[in-house]
Write a protein that holds these residues in place. Structure first.
Motif, mmCIF file in Angstrom:
data_model
loop_
_atom_site.group_PDB
_atom_site.id
_atom_site.type_symbol
_atom_site.label_atom_id
_atom_site.label_comp_id
_atom_site.label_asym_id
_atom_site.label_seq_id
_atom_site.Cartn_x
_atom_site.Cartn_y
_atom_site.Cartn_z
ATOM 1 N N THR A 88 -9.636 -1.877 1.949
ATOM 2 C CA THR A 88 -8.604 -2.648 2.635
ATOM 3 C C THR A 88 -7.881 -1.709 3.597
ATOM 4 N N ARG A 89 -6.874 -2.249 4.297
ATOM 5 C CA ARG A 89 -6.158 -1.361 5.216
ATOM 6 C C ARG A 89 -5.117 -0.529 4.459
ATOM 7 N N ARG A 90 -4.581 0.449 5.143
ATOM 8 C CA ARG A 90 -3.521 1.347 4.679
ATOM 9 C C ARG A 90 -3.914 2.158 3.431
ATOM 10 N N ASP B 102 -1.184 3.558 15.173
ATOM 11 C CA ASP B 102 -1.401 2.978 13.841
ATOM 12 C C ASP B 102 -0.928 1.535 13.844
ATOM 13 N N ASN B 103 -0.621 0.982 12.696
ATOM 14 C CA ASN B 103 -0.106 -0.386 12.626
ATOM 15 C C ASN B 103 0.648 -0.568 11.311
ATOM 16 N N GLY B 104 1.909 -0.947 11.436
ATOM 17 C CA GLY B 104 2.687 -1.240 10.228
ATOM 18 C C GLY B 104 2.870 -0.029 9.338
ATOM 19 N N VAL C 86 8.360 -4.224 17.749
ATOM 20 C CA VAL C 86 8.694 -4.793 16.444
ATOM 21 C C VAL C 86 7.757 -5.935 16.100
ATOM 22 N N ASP C 87 7.637 -6.155 14.801
ATOM 23 C CA ASP C 87 6.991 -7.359 14.281
ATOM 24 C C ASP C 87 8.117 -8.299 13.909
ATOM 25 N N SER C 88 8.031 -9.521 14.336
ATOM 26 C CA SER C 88 9.130 -10.444 14.064
ATOM 27 C C SER C 88 8.658 -11.596 13.201
ATOM 28 N N ILE D 113 5.898 -6.953 19.512
ATOM 29 C CA ILE D 113 4.454 -6.812 19.697
ATOM 30 C C ILE D 113 3.689 -7.743 18.758
ATOM 31 N N GLU D 114 4.397 -8.263 17.757
ATOM 32 C CA GLU D 114 3.835 -9.330 16.914
ATOM 33 C C GLU D 114 4.914 -10.372 16.681
ATOM 34 N N GLN D 115 4.811 -11.471 17.370
ATOM 35 C CA GLN D 115 5.696 -12.601 17.103
ATOM 36 C C GLN D 115 4.830 -13.711 16.520
ATOM 37 N N ASN E 288 0.412 -16.729 6.189
ATOM 38 C CA ASN E 288 -0.391 -17.001 4.991
ATOM 39 C C ASN E 288 0.177 -16.312 3.767
ATOM 40 N N TRP E 289 1.438 -15.820 3.886
ATOM 41 C CA TRP E 289 1.947 -15.045 2.755
ATOM 42 C C TRP E 289 3.168 -15.677 2.084
ATOM 43 N N GLN E 290 3.452 -16.923 2.454
ATOM 44 C CA GLN E 290 4.500 -17.609 1.706
ATOM 45 C C GLN E 290 3.833 -18.465 0.627
ATOM 46 N N ALA F 122 -8.948 -11.691 5.496
ATOM 47 C CA ALA F 122 -7.824 -12.019 4.616
ATOM 48 C C ALA F 122 -6.764 -12.889 5.279
ATOM 49 N N GLU F 123 -6.838 -13.048 6.588
ATOM 50 C CA GLU F 123 -5.755 -13.787 7.255
ATOM 51 C C GLU F 123 -6.271 -15.030 7.974
ATOM 52 N N LYS F 124 -7.342 -15.621 7.425
ATOM 53 C CA LYS F 124 -7.957 -16.757 8.130
ATOM 54 C C LYS F 124 -7.099 -18.019 8.076
ATOM 55 N N PHE F 125 -6.138 -18.062 7.150
ATOM 56 C CA PHE F 125 -5.265 -19.243 7.089
ATOM 57 C C PHE F 125 -3.930 -19.002 7.790
ATOM 58 N N TYR F 126 -3.923 -18.015 8.629
ATOM 59 C CA TYR F 126 -2.728 -17.595 9.349
ATOM 60 C C TYR F 126 -2.804 -18.204 10.747
ATOM 61 N N GLY F 127 -1.783 -18.911 11.149
ATOM 62 C CA GLY F 127 -1.840 -19.619 12.428
ATOM 63 C C GLY F 127 -1.920 -18.683 13.616
HETATM 64 C C1 GLA Z 1 1.816 -7.362 10.039
HETATM 65 C C2 GLA Z 1 0.536 -6.752 10.504
HETATM 66 C C3 GLA Z 1 -0.461 -7.751 10.972
HETATM 67 C C4 GLA Z 1 -0.564 -8.932 10.044
HETATM 68 C C5 GLA Z 1 0.804 -9.489 9.794
HETATM 69 C C6 GLA Z 1 0.774 -10.623 8.801
HETATM 70 O O1 GLA Z 1 2.687 -7.676 11.032
HETATM 71 O O2 GLA Z 1 0.780 -5.820 11.526
HETATM 72 O O3 GLA Z 1 -1.714 -7.107 11.066
HETATM 73 O O4 GLA Z 1 -1.155 -8.553 8.854
HETATM 74 O O5 GLA Z 1 1.650 -8.498 9.260
HETATM 75 O O6 GLA Z 1 2.058 -11.135 8.609
#
Ligand code: GLA
Length: 710
Positions: free
Chosen positions: A112-114, A150-152, A274-276, A314-316, A322-324, A362-367
């Motif tokens: 997985t990641r991280r 990187d990411n997150g 930021v991720d929002s 950078i992520e809105q 898919n995580w609620q 893992a995030e296929k149900f994420y809009g």
């Molecule tokens: C973070 C990650 C993304 C994605 C989202 C899901 O923002 O950077 O890759 O996994 O979470 O909420």
């Protein structure tokens, strides 16, 4: 203004898209749909290591270059993520020692990641190699406008890792900080439970133990982990700056959740991203608080693409997540509303996550902007394309404008670390909620707020709020004194100065090192369980509109020269002091020794407005959020209706809306989730929407009279 999405070309090749003859065929169509949605930027590559280096040393960046070439043909800029957030499997197989170890000593496995320890020298070496290879392969691409490192960072609780290598780095960090073992024993208070050491190598990492670790050691451990996170990002930033000196670097941060010092991190970056979670968290004041916090991480020396001065989202969320527990659809108009909230608070780039809902992983149900079908007929795509059209109108107007605040809330990560420790006086005292009481009061009264750490130059602010700096370093206290001495107004609260930077409690009363500043001394305080309340009785000029409770924490204040503003109404400390104000130098130091309900903080803001000569941006109904971006005399107001029904606004002066080109005067019903982007410069040729014809309205220094509650 940058507007776009997070794109994963690797998800859209044959057999998931394209054809056997042309596996990457779909990318062209995606780029067309992006342009059609008004996009001018995509972020890519952040999890691509295993595809760019399938076998050690065998690099293939060709596919990413081909994707970038397609973006070029469509005039889309690219932010490239360095791929170190997701190490390839071969690396973990070859070097299992890179895998993170948790506080129970268990290895967290690959797949997985991280899945890496940020202290691992081996991981650093491999990370440096792939970053260098990527920068050499793609750094010259004309579409590249920024790097995301990187990411997150710190996500999935990976700020800390308890590997052998971490232990070695931990000892070195402690040695650099304390120099001698004697000093370490003294500063960490290791006499307690006689946990003294004779060698740095005997200091434990705070792994799972029968009971709590020494709090001073825990805070140092968190500082060490924070420095590790920052160092890992800096190491990549250095490589990228060396190979592509003209391309700014960023990384995606989240507000107030991850355990590293975000101010330190922002110093390593050229601009903050930021991720929002806005749209998922529909509480507008909470979102606003987080955006203000993230915007404030870097106030100077910003080097963003196109010379912009803001931060990027950078992520809105483009839609549901898919995580609620229940991932409901985001209602029509809500993505637009929150996009404007981000822009209104200073964003100069907004990218939606994902461009297209993935069919795999893992995030296929994420809009996404596009759904699985990907033809661009879906509701979210249309809504975002509409925002894209508006962005084209708005971008020239907001270029180089920024949010300017006269109020600031102090936030220190050291303090945040200390407040997370076990053994608090009241485990129901939640510093995030406490901070929010203040922010909401300013937010709802349309007074802009910055955040700052206590060591910043605060002289630009008329008012500084210091909510519960439980851990207050001596040097920080001195700077607060200097700020007040020079004419500033400071307001602090209960749970301030209980310990110094070494987590040592003062022997001369709370708040440590500040009793003279506030003209008070606190010998004891009474934490209250949830639901139990005392009450406040106000004296003098404080405008109490309600009976205000005292909750969770009651400092029993001994005034030592300060003026008394409120006392407690009951219990054995009935009549004892709860709130004070002290003249110190040219300024004022206000102290509120308890926590109240939201109404108190509204009254407080009304009073502080008089004390500090603060003005709301506009007078509007309470449910309308107002922000302003400005450059010199140019002021652009954003009005957001967070309600599910319309709100009536009354324009005393004509104002021009950038989004519709209309000029408003008289009454106007702002629809549910509606947005206005206004300025006071009314083009003479335009007719007002209703009422008298518009005339050129002079810009005023203070627009308070332009709109008023209907
Ligand atoms: C973070 C990650 C993304 C994605 C989202 C899901 O923002 O950077 O890759 O996994 O979470 O909420």
């Amino acid at each position: 203004m940058y507007f776009g999405a997070d794109y994963h070309p690797e998800h859209w090749v044959y057999p998931l898209a394209g054809t056997p003859e042309n596996p990457e065929e779909r990318w062209e169509r995606d780029a067309q749909l992006m342009v059609q949605a008004g996009f001018n930027v995509v972020r890519m590559g952040e999890f691509s290591w295993g595809l760019c280096e399938r076998e050690e040393g065998k690099y293939d960046f060709g596919w990413l270059r081909r994707a970038m070439d397609i973006m070029r043909r469509h005039g889309l800029n690219v932010v490239l993520g360095t791929p170190t957030a997701a190490p390839p499997l071969w690396l973990a197989k070859k070097h299992p020692e890179i895998l993170p170890v948790n506080e129970r000593g268990e290895t967290l496995h690959e797949g997985t990641r991280r899945a890496y320890c940020m202290n691992s020298d081996i991981y650093w070496e491999y990370a440096k190699k792939i970053v260098r290879a990527m920068a050499n392969a793609l750094g010259d691409h004309p579409q590249l406008i920024a790097w995301q490192i990187d990411n997150g960072i710190g996500g999935h609780h990976t700020e800390a890792s308890f590997n052998e290598q971490s232990a070695k780095d931990w000892y070195a960090w402690l040695k650099a900080k304390y120099d001698t073992v004697e000093r370490l024993n003294d500063c960490l208070g290791l006499r307690f439970w006689a946990q003294v050491v004779t060698r740095f190598e005997d200091v434990p990492m705070p792994m799972i133990a029968p009971t709590v670790h020494n709090p001073a050691l825990l805070v140092d451990w968190m500082r060490f982990c924070s420095d590790t996170c920052v160092a890992f990002v800096r190491c990549q930033a250095d490589i990228l700056h060396e190979i592509t000196p003209n391309v700014p670097v960023t990384t995606n941060l989240r507000a107030l959740t991850r355990n590293f010092d975000h101010f330190d991190m922002a110093q390593v970056l050229d601009f903050v991203s930021v991720d929002s979670n806005a749209t998922i968290n529909a509480k507008s004041a909470e979102n606003a608080c987080e955006i203000d916090m993230l915007r404030s991480l870097k106030k100077d020396e910003i080097r963003a693409p196109n010379g912009d001065c803001g931060f990027w989202v950078i992520e809105q969320k483009a839609g549901h997540v898919n995580w609620q527990e229940v991932n409901s659809l985001v209602r029509p108009g809500v993505v637009r509303l929150f996009t404007y909230q981000l822009i209104s608070r200073g964003a100069s780039g907004v990218l939606y996550f994902f461009f297209r809902q993935p069919r795999i992983g893992a995030e296929k149900f994420y809009g996404g902007v596009l759904n699985h079908q990907g033809h661009g007929e879906n509701r979210v795509y249309k809504e975002i394309a509409h925002i894209g059209e508006e962005m084209k109108l708005l971008a020239p107007a907001i270029k180089d404008t920024k949010v300017v605040a006269e109020v600031c809330i102090l936030y220190s990560h050291d303090n945040a670390f200390a407040m997370k420790l076990p053994g608090q006086p009241n485990k129901h005292f939640n510093s995030r909620e406490h901070l929010q009481l203040f922010h909401t009061a300013f937010h709802d009264r349309n007074i802009p707020v910055d955040f700052a750490r206590p060591t910043e130059d605060l002289s630009r602010y008329k008012l500084v709020i210091a909510p519960s700096l439980q851990m207050l370093a001596g040097g920080e206290a001195d700077l607060l004194k200097l700020y007040v001495q020079n004419g500033g107004t400071l307001m602090a609260t209960c749970n301030t100065g209980l310990v110094d930077e070494h987590h040592i409690a003062p022997d001369d009363g709370f708040p440590a090192n500040c009793t003279d500043l506030f003209g008070i001394e606190i010998g004891e305080f009474d934490p209250l369980p949830p639901g139990e309340e005392n009450h406040l009785t106000f004296k003098g000029a404080f405008p109490a509109s309600h009976l205000h409770p005292a909750r969770l924490w009651c400092d029993l204040i001994e005034p030592k020269g300060a003026q008394v503003l409120a006392t407690y109404a009951k219990d054995f400390y009935a009549g004892r002091v709860a709130m004070t104000m002290n003249e110190y130098g040219l300024g004022k130091a206000i102290y509120f020794g308890t926590v109240s309900h939201q109404h108190f903080y509204y009254d407080l803001v009304a009073w502080l407005r008089q004390v500090c000569n603060l003005f709301p941006l506009l007078k509007v109904p309470d449910t309308v959020e107002v922000s302003m971006r400005q450059k010199d005399d140019r002021k652009i107001y954003f009005l957001l209706n967070h309600q599910h029904s319309h709100v009536r606004l009354h324009f005393y002066k004509p104002m021009h809306d950038f989004l519709t080109g209309q000029t408003f005067t008289g009454n106007y019903d702002l629809p549910s989730h509606g947005v206005l982007v206004l300025d006071e410069t009314v083009p003479v040729q335009e007719a007002p929407k209703e009422g008298a014809p518009a005339e050129q309205a002079p810009a005023t220094a203070q627009a308070e009279a332009d709109l008023a509650p209907a």
